[in-house]
Motif scaffolding. Structure first.
Motif, mmCIF file in Angstrom:
data_model
loop_
_atom_site.group_PDB
_atom_site.id
_atom_site.type_symbol
_atom_site.label_atom_id
_atom_site.label_comp_id
_atom_site.label_asym_id
_atom_site.label_seq_id
_atom_site.Cartn_x
_atom_site.Cartn_y
_atom_site.Cartn_z
ATOM 1 N N PRO A 45 -2.345 20.315 -9.200
ATOM 2 C CA PRO A 45 -1.277 20.383 -8.192
ATOM 3 C C PRO A 45 -1.648 19.657 -6.904
ATOM 4 O O PRO A 45 -0.786 19.045 -6.262
ATOM 5 N N ARG A 46 -2.922 19.717 -6.535
ATOM 6 C CA ARG A 46 -3.333 19.022 -5.311
ATOM 7 C C ARG A 46 -3.130 17.524 -5.455
ATOM 8 O O ARG A 46 -2.674 16.855 -4.520
ATOM 9 N N GLN A 47 -3.476 16.973 -6.602
ATOM 10 C CA GLN A 47 -3.274 15.538 -6.830
ATOM 11 C C GLN A 47 -1.788 15.186 -6.793
ATOM 12 O O GLN A 47 -1.408 14.128 -6.296
ATOM 13 N N LEU A 48 -0.939 16.084 -7.321
ATOM 14 C CA LEU A 48 0.503 15.851 -7.259
ATOM 15 C C LEU A 48 0.963 15.777 -5.812
ATOM 16 O O LEU A 48 1.765 14.914 -5.440
ATOM 17 N N GLY A 49 0.446 16.667 -4.976
ATOM 18 C CA GLY A 49 0.817 16.660 -3.566
ATOM 19 C C GLY A 49 0.372 15.393 -2.861
ATOM 20 O O GLY A 49 1.047 14.912 -1.942
ATOM 21 N N GLU A 50 -0.748 14.837 -3.270
ATOM 22 C CA GLU A 50 -1.214 13.593 -2.661
ATOM 23 C C GLU A 50 -0.335 12.415 -3.062
ATOM 24 O O GLU A 50 -0.094 11.497 -2.270
ATOM 25 N N LEU A 51 0.154 12.442 -4.299
ATOM 26 C CA LEU A 51 0.984 11.337 -4.792
ATOM 27 C C LEU A 51 2.440 11.469 -4.354
ATOM 28 O O LEU A 51 3.112 10.468 -4.104
ATOM 29 N N CYS A 52 2.924 12.704 -4.263
ATOM 30 C CA CYS A 52 4.313 12.966 -3.860
ATOM 31 C C CYS A 52 4.322 14.024 -2.765
ATOM 32 O O CYS A 52 4.461 15.219 -3.066
#
Length: 517
Positions: A287-294
């Motif tokens: 989820p953290r990576q998702l937040g960084e991308l979007c």
């Protein structure tokens, strides 16, 4: 532009002087027409400069006044006399009636044929001038489309027609206007309500003109095939000129192409976000990576619809429930392998409105659904599981929507746990097993979960895991040793089961301090 009586008097070669009816000098001259009839009105269409030597002028004063009244009532532009042939001067009652009704009465010294030719020549030249203006305006709108998109098209259209322009979405909601308000927000105008009503009541594809004699409003659909992709409304002075109609048609084509491009880009962005969300739900992206991308600000409303929704239908449904285009651009939509379509919407409207949006979305798509709130990205996977489970309950029932908050037991259980505390509890109980997995492998956590979910049935658990029962026994023995307590101890089994299943038993979205449920 119209040719007025005042302008007609100054055309090259014209010799005229005003005798009466000065108030009507702004009347438009559409044509010059010779008539010696006592009542020429049945043969007129309006806008004529009537030329006469006075043969048809009635003999009595009352008849002459009625003659002028009929011409004025028929919309004639003016009445011009060539004196000296039939009458030496214009009768006083004609002049008085002309002043009363605002019908210009002229004395003309120019041959009638020259007047007719001059008026016809002016209109022909004006047509050429109008066509040149239209071409220049079309070029300006094309440049504006490339430089500023829809806002530029509306601005160029308004400037070159001397009016105002409004862009509506497919549902008749204002999206942009010219003149625009602060920061590009639609500047509300009184006529917008008429345009919105016309768009919402119109046929699927149509054009409508509203004219009150002072202003004209044209509303026409946008798009080339299928349902309208929006509506264009333009307001100008009455009557609606031909060049305004042409420019409105050109603007409608440019706007339709612009909307096609916007929709294509939006579809591409949705596909990219769908792939990222699927990766998070499948565990291949954190989820953290998702937040960084979007970077999308929490909280979120997760809606699971028990149907495979095509991308176009999903975008149309989002336009229905998210009237703000910015909110739509921050939404996630993805179809899962089980046939469920997940919608993750930014929840910035309050919890009651979020649930209403979920219900409208399911109703729009004609499929059952479920919803669950997620306060942050870490809660998204759990919220998706709970929403999907609720959607599955209605798979064989009529379309409907159920939110986690509507289930009393689920809401009470959720409110009994602090998310941070539950997370720490699970991490503490499962830490020895996860640390052993990190060093030696073995899938101990998944094995233990399958065993407990199968009611401690070795055969069923092995079949679900796709391993031999002896392999399952060895893993369970290792897990028991690593956890430090025997599985036969009820309290230990309860702790393990809670640590493994809290995410599924307790839905996320617990109200935070100061937040209404």
């Amino acid at each position: 532009m119209a040719l007025t009586v005042a302008q007609a008097m100054t055309l090259p070669g014209m010799e005229m002087r005003l005798l009466a009816g000065r108030a009507g000098l702004a009347r438009a001259v559409r044509w010059a027409h010779v008539s010696e009839l006592a009542d020429p009105v049945p043969w007129l269409l309006g806008g004529e400069l009537v030329l006469t030597i006075g043969l048809g002028l009635p003999a009595g004063a009352a008849g002459r006044r009625a003659y002028v009244e009929r011409l004025a009532g028929a919309g004639c532009a003016a009445l011009a006399f060539a004196l000296g042939e039939a009458v030496a001067s214009v009768p006083a009652e004609v002049l008085a009636a002309a002043d009363e009704h605002g019908l210009p009465v002229l004395e003309i010294l120019t041959p009638f044929i020259a007047v007719t030719e001059a008026v016809a020549r002016w209109h022909a030249d004006e047509r050429v001038r109008g066509e040149r203006r239209v071409v220049a305006a079309q070029e300006a709108m094309a440049r504006a489309a490339l430089q500023a998109g829809s806002a530029g098209i509306l601005r160029a259209l308004a400037e070159h027609t001397g009016g105002e322009a409004l862009l509506l979405d497919p549902h008749g909601t204002p999206r942009a206007s010219s003149p625009a308000g602060v920061a590009g927000v639609v500047a509300e105008r009184p006529w917008h309500g008429r345009a919105v009503a016309a768009a919402r009541s119109a046929a699927r594809r149509s054009a409508t003109a509203l004219d009150d004699g002072i202003h004209a409003v044209q509303v026409q659909s946008l798009g080339f095939t299928g349902p309208p992709s929006g509506w264009l409304a333009i307001r100008t002075a009455s009557p609606l000129e031909w060049h305004t109609r042409m420019l409105a048609n050109q603007a409608a084509c440019l706007l339709a192409m612009e909307l096609v491009g916007v929709r294509a880009n939006r579809a591409k962005a949705h596909a990219q976000r769908a792939a990222l969300l699927s990766a998070v739900l499948d565990g291949t992206l954190t989820p953290r990576q998702l937040g960084e991308l979007c970077p999308v600000a929490p909280p979120y409303e997760v809606i699971a619809v028990r149907a495979r929704v095509p991308a176009d239908a999903a975008m149309e449904a989002l336009e229905d429930v998210l009237p703000d285009p910015d909110a739509e651009d921050r939404a996630f939509v993805c179809t899962r392998p089980d046939g469920t379509t997940l919608f993750v919407l930014p929840d910035d409207t309050g919890r009651g409105e979020a649930r209403s949006r979920g219900a409208r979305l399911c109703d729009r798509l004609g499929a059952p659904g479920g919803g669950c709130r997620a306060h942050d990205l870490e809660e998204l996977p759990a919220a998706a599981r709970h929403a999907t489970a609720l959607a599955g309950r209605g798979a064989d029932a009529a379309p409907g929507y159920t939110h986690v908050d509507e289930l009393e037991t689920a809401a009470l259980l959720r409110d009994a746990f602090l998310p941070e505390g539950a997370h720490r509890f699970s991490a503490a109980v499962l830490r020895p097993l996860r640390e052993h997995e990190a060093r030696h492998g073995g899938d101990l956590v998944a094995t233990l979960r399958a065993y407990l979910e199968a009611g401690e049935n070795l055969e069923l658990a092995a079949r679900r895991l796709g391993v031999h029962r002896n392999t399952l026994r060895r893993r369970l023995t290792t897990a028991e040793r690593v956890s430090g307590r025997p599985f036969t101890e009820p309290g230990h089994r309860l702790h393990l089961w809670l640590a493994l299943s809290l995410g599924d038993l307790v839905p996320p979205g617990r109200p935070r301090d100061g937040e209404n449920a």
